[in-house]
Design an enzyme around this catalytic site. Structure first.
Site, PDB file in Angstrom:
ATOM      1  N   HIS A  40      24.264 -26.748 -81.609  1.00 18.27           N
ATOM      2  CA  HIS A  40      25.367 -25.778 -81.726  1.00 18.27           C
ATOM      3  C   HIS A  40      26.694 -26.510 -81.618  1.00 18.27           C
ATOM      4  O   HIS A  40      26.806 -27.521 -80.917  1.00 18.27           O
ATOM      5  CB  HIS A  40      25.240 -24.672 -80.676  1.00 18.27           C
ATOM      6  CG  HIS A  40      25.448 -25.137 -79.267  1.00 18.27           C
ATOM      7  ND1 HIS A  40      26.626 -24.941 -78.585  1.00 18.27           N
ATOM      8  CD2 HIS A  40      24.637 -25.817 -78.418  1.00 18.27           C
ATOM      9  CE1 HIS A  40      26.515 -25.481 -77.375  1.00 18.27           C
ATOM     10  NE2 HIS A  40      25.328 -26.013 -77.245  1.00 18.27           N
ATOM     11  N   ASP A  81      22.221 -24.104 -73.431  1.00 15.12           N
ATOM     12  CA  ASP A  81      23.443 -23.284 -73.382  1.00 15.12           C
ATOM     13  C   ASP A  81      23.108 -21.786 -73.486  1.00 15.12           C
ATOM     14  O   ASP A  81      22.443 -21.365 -74.437  1.00 15.12           O
ATOM     15  CB  ASP A  81      24.361 -23.704 -74.542  1.00 15.12           C
ATOM     16  CG  ASP A  81      25.776 -23.175 -74.377  1.00 15.12           C
ATOM     17  OD1 ASP A  81      25.942 -21.945 -74.209  1.00 15.12           O
ATOM     18  OD2 ASP A  81      26.719 -23.987 -74.413  1.00 15.12           O
ATOM     19  N   CYS A 106      28.969 -28.191 -78.301  1.00 14.00           N
ATOM     20  CA  CYS A 106      27.962 -28.430 -77.255  1.00 14.00           C
ATOM     21  C   CYS A 106      28.571 -29.251 -76.106  1.00 14.00           C
ATOM     22  O   CYS A 106      29.204 -30.293 -76.333  1.00 14.00           O
ATOM     23  CB  CYS A 106      26.777 -29.172 -77.861  1.00 14.00           C
ATOM     24  SG  CYS A 106      25.437 -29.462 -76.674  1.00 14.00           S
ATOM     25  N   CYS A 116      19.429 -26.055 -77.463  1.00 12.48           N
ATOM     26  CA  CYS A 116      20.195 -26.398 -76.259  1.00 12.48           C
ATOM     27  C   CYS A 116      19.995 -25.311 -75.198  1.00 12.48           C
ATOM     28  O   CYS A 116      19.786 -24.145 -75.515  1.00 12.48           O
ATOM     29  CB  CYS A 116      21.678 -26.532 -76.601  1.00 12.48           C
ATOM     30  SG  CYS A 116      22.690 -27.093 -75.201  1.00 12.48           S
ATOM     31  N   ARG A 149      24.729 -19.393 -74.357  1.00 13.10           N
ATOM     32  CA  ARG A 149      25.311 -18.674 -75.495  1.00 13.10           C
ATOM     33  C   ARG A 149      24.499 -18.847 -76.781  1.00 13.10           C
ATOM     34  O   ARG A 149      24.889 -18.348 -77.832  1.00 13.10           O
ATOM     35  CB  ARG A 149      26.754 -19.165 -75.715  1.00 13.10           C
ATOM     36  CG  ARG A 149      27.647 -18.845 -74.524  1.00 13.10           C
ATOM     37  CD  ARG A 149      28.945 -19.640 -74.581  1.00 13.10           C
ATOM     38  NE  ARG A 149      28.700 -21.089 -74.465  1.00 13.10           N
ATOM     39  CZ  ARG A 149      29.670 -22.005 -74.498  1.00 13.10           C
ATOM     40  NH1 ARG A 149      30.921 -21.631 -74.659  1.00 13.10           N
ATOM     41  NH2 ARG A 149      29.377 -23.289 -74.364  1.00 13.10           N
TER      42      ARG A 149
HETATM   43 CO    CO Z   1      24.803 -27.410 -75.907  1.00 14.57          CO
END
Ligand code: CO
Length: 218
Positions: free
Chosen positions: A95, A41, A98, A39, A43
């Site tokens: 993750h 993302d 999400c 992803c 993080r």
């Molecule tokens: Co995500």
């Protein structure tokens, strides 16, 4: 922005200090063993969480770590990784929590293009709706869909002509499905490790059953 360039200088100096030939050696060869599809993302930084240096991980990231069969970007990355770089492993890593999956489960719309992209997650949710536990906290439902989404995407990778052709040639290639938890920084293997076309279905079925068993009953 200035700070980012300063950070970059410090980082390059530190790497060079630890290994004086690092950048020179790396510029001469590109031979990662792994392709990471994760992803976007911020993080979930691919290299950091599995402790790999530049040169060791080929990476493709998009919102909700999706492998869509008409996505030329993702397919080109897979082709390059499999046919040219000859990676030995493809890791689909989702993750928990999400945002893309959350939007699907909670029927939240961002407005615009992204909602169309996330219909791919909604398709996963719809496919498994009978087995998804909607009775407990929404966070738990979201996490179940995050896990199911990883398995679906791992199978999507396995079904590409690129991967099927590689297996038919006898190339060693394993497709894995993992999920990352931002709350403790740990990865979990979701039990799908596909190394040939024949075992795709059985790996898929057992991984999906395992997820749904763990989440059943609130
Ligand atoms: Co995500």
């Amino acid at each position: 922005m200035k700070e980012l360039f300063l950070n970059n200088q410090k980082w390059a100096e530190k790497v060079e200090e630890d290994n004086p030939d690092f950048f020179q050696d790396l510029s001469e060869e590109h031979a990662p063993e792994y392709l990471w599809i994760g992803c976007s993302d911020s993080r979930v930084p691919a290299n950091e969480i599995i402790g790999l240096m530049p040169g060791e991980l080929f990476v493709h990231r998009n919102v909700a770590n999706l492998v869509v069969h008409s996505d030329l970007n993702c397919l080109s990355v897979i082709q390059l990784a499999v046919e040219k770089l000859k990676v030995k492993h493809v890791i689909i890593c989702g993750h928990y929590g999400c945002g893309g999956v959350t939007a699907s489960v909670s029927n939240q719309k961002f407005g615009g293009l992204i909602d169309n992209w996330l219909l791919n997650v909604q398709d996963v949710e719809y496919l498994h709706r009978a087995a998804i536990d909607y009775s407990g906290q929404e966070e738990r439902t979201i996490n179940q869909v995050c896990e199911l989404n990883v398995i679906e995407q791992a199978v999507n990778v396995s079904m590409t002509s690129i991967v099927l052709d590689a297996w038919a040639r006898g190339q060693k290639l394993v497709i894995h499905g993992w999920i990352y938890s931002m709350t403790d920084g740990l990865l979990k293997d979701l039990g799908v490790n596909i190394s040939n076309a024949e075992e795709m279905r059985s790996q898929y079925n057992s991984a999906i059953e395992d997820i749904n068993r763990r989440y059943s009953g609130g």
